[in-house]
Design an enzyme around this catalytic site. Structure first.
Site, PDB file in Angstrom:
ATOM      1  N   CYS A 245       0.857  -1.184   0.000  1.00 37.99           N
ATOM      2  CA  CYS A 245       0.000   0.000   0.000  1.00 37.99           C
ATOM      3  C   CYS A 245       0.893   1.235   0.000  1.00 37.99           C
ATOM      4  O   CYS A 245       1.749   1.386   0.888  1.00 37.99           O
ATOM      5  CB  CYS A 245      -0.868  -0.034   1.258  1.00 37.99           C
ATOM      6  SG  CYS A 245      -1.806   1.468   1.529  1.00 37.99           S
TER       7      CYS A 245
ATOM      8  N   CYS B 136      -1.188   3.886  -6.216  1.00 40.31           N
ATOM      9  CA  CYS B 136      -2.074   3.269  -5.224  1.00 40.31           C
ATOM     10  C   CYS B 136      -2.287   1.852  -5.740  1.00 40.31           C
ATOM     11  O   CYS B 136      -2.572   1.662  -6.929  1.00 40.31           O
ATOM     12  CB  CYS B 136      -3.403   4.014  -5.134  1.00 40.31           C
ATOM     13  SG  CYS B 136      -4.685   3.099  -4.237  1.00 40.31           S
TER      14      CYS B 136
HETATM   15  N1  DGL Z   1      -4.151   0.570  -1.766  1.00 40.10           N
HETATM   16  C1  DGL Z   1      -3.713   1.639  -0.980  1.00 40.10           C
HETATM   17  C2  DGL Z   1      -2.593   2.448  -1.627  1.00 40.10           C
HETATM   18  O1  DGL Z   1      -1.792   1.871  -2.327  1.00 40.10           O
HETATM   19  C3  DGL Z   1      -4.700   2.512  -0.252  1.00 40.10           C
HETATM   20  C4  DGL Z   1      -6.073   2.674  -0.709  1.00 40.10           C
HETATM   21  C5  DGL Z   1      -6.902   3.267   0.409  1.00 40.10           C
HETATM   22  O2  DGL Z   1      -7.282   2.502   1.288  1.00 40.10           O
HETATM   23  O3  DGL Z   1      -7.136   4.493   0.395  1.00 40.10           O
HETATM   24  O4  DGL Z   1      -2.464   3.621  -1.422  1.00 40.10           O
END
Ligand code: DGL
Length: 242
Positions: free
Chosen positions: A74, A183
């Site tokens: 993430c 993301c």
């Molecule tokens: N998948 C996550 C990222 O790479 C975060 C998405 C979220 O929960 O806002 O930032």
């Protein structure tokens, strides 16, 4: 600690599964424990303290399963929390997912669009990455994609289309040659983005993460030497419906 122990990996839901898919291409015999924290999605709209407390709890849970290292799949949690997590859990190996700004800059793209959660865009780390990598003849536009990760997590196609329409409203004619998906949820909608920007190359950090995992396993001599395909175990948290 045995080399057959799980590799821990987490995200605010399904995003990191794409990262895991990429890692398994080069490390198929490892065992993985994937923590999908859908309950707390979106991470990208949380205060730093709350996000840190959430990630700290997840790390403790993964360590209870004796994971041999932890991948933060993430961008948001990496840019905001990895430093503090490394301080708090100083015996644990962490591998983060950083916005792939370096890849875009190293490949000499000239007009780069970076899509990320509001938290990632505003993070100090994002600005450090740009300062360290951007050359003078390169332009980088940062785009806050409010609510997009959550719509992807919910698989709400209608909502995804509305958000994309809004965020790209004044950007369609900008001739970006590359779009960085900063993301881990966004690769799920790569085709939709490619349709809007047919001439842009779309980049994400998942290959980089997988190479880093392999390197860290090898240099720390903790690679699983088993000849059979490893297993994946998933822990999923859910939002309580009111
Ligand atoms: N998948 C996550 C990222 O790479 C975060 C998405 C979220 O929960 O806002 O930032």
């Amino acid at each position: 600690m045995s080399n057959e122990n799980y590799i821990g990996i987490f995200d605010s839901g399904i995003g990191g599964l794409k990262t895991l898919e990429e890692i398994r291409k080069i490390l198929p015999n490892e065992n993985y424990l994937y923590y999908a924290d859908s309950k707390n999605n979106p991470y990208g709209e949380k205060e730093e303290k709350e996000l840190y407390d959430i990630t700290k709890r997840i790390v403790s849970r993964l360590l209870n399963h004796n994971v041999k290292l932890i991948i933060i799949a993430c961008n948001t949690a990496t840019t905001k929390c990895i430093k503090k997590l490394r301080n708090e859990f100083s015996n644990t190996i962490f591998i983060g997912t950083e916005p792939a700004v370096k890849i875009a800059c190293d490949n000499d793209y000239k007009n780069i669009l970076v899509m990320a959660t509001p938290t990632t865009i505003d993070s100090e780390r994002m600005h450090i990455l740009i300062d360290n990598n951007k050359k003078e003849n390169q332009s980088i536009t940062l785009l806050k994609c409010d609510k997009l990760a959550n719509a992807i997590e919910q698989n709400n196609q209608k909502e995804i289309d509305i958000i994309l329409k809004n965020i790209f409203k004044d950007k369609k004619n900008n001739n970006y040659d590359s779009i960085v998906l900063a993301c881990t949820h966004y690769p799920y909608i790569k085709n939709k983005i490619q349709k809007i920007f047919p001439n842009a190359d779309i980049i994400d950090g998942n290959k980089g993460v997988s190479k880093r995992v392999k390197y860290i396993l090898e240099t720390n001599r903790i690679k699983n030497t088993s000849k059979t395909k490893g297993k994946i175990r998933i822990i999923k948290t859910r939002k309580v419906k009111k």
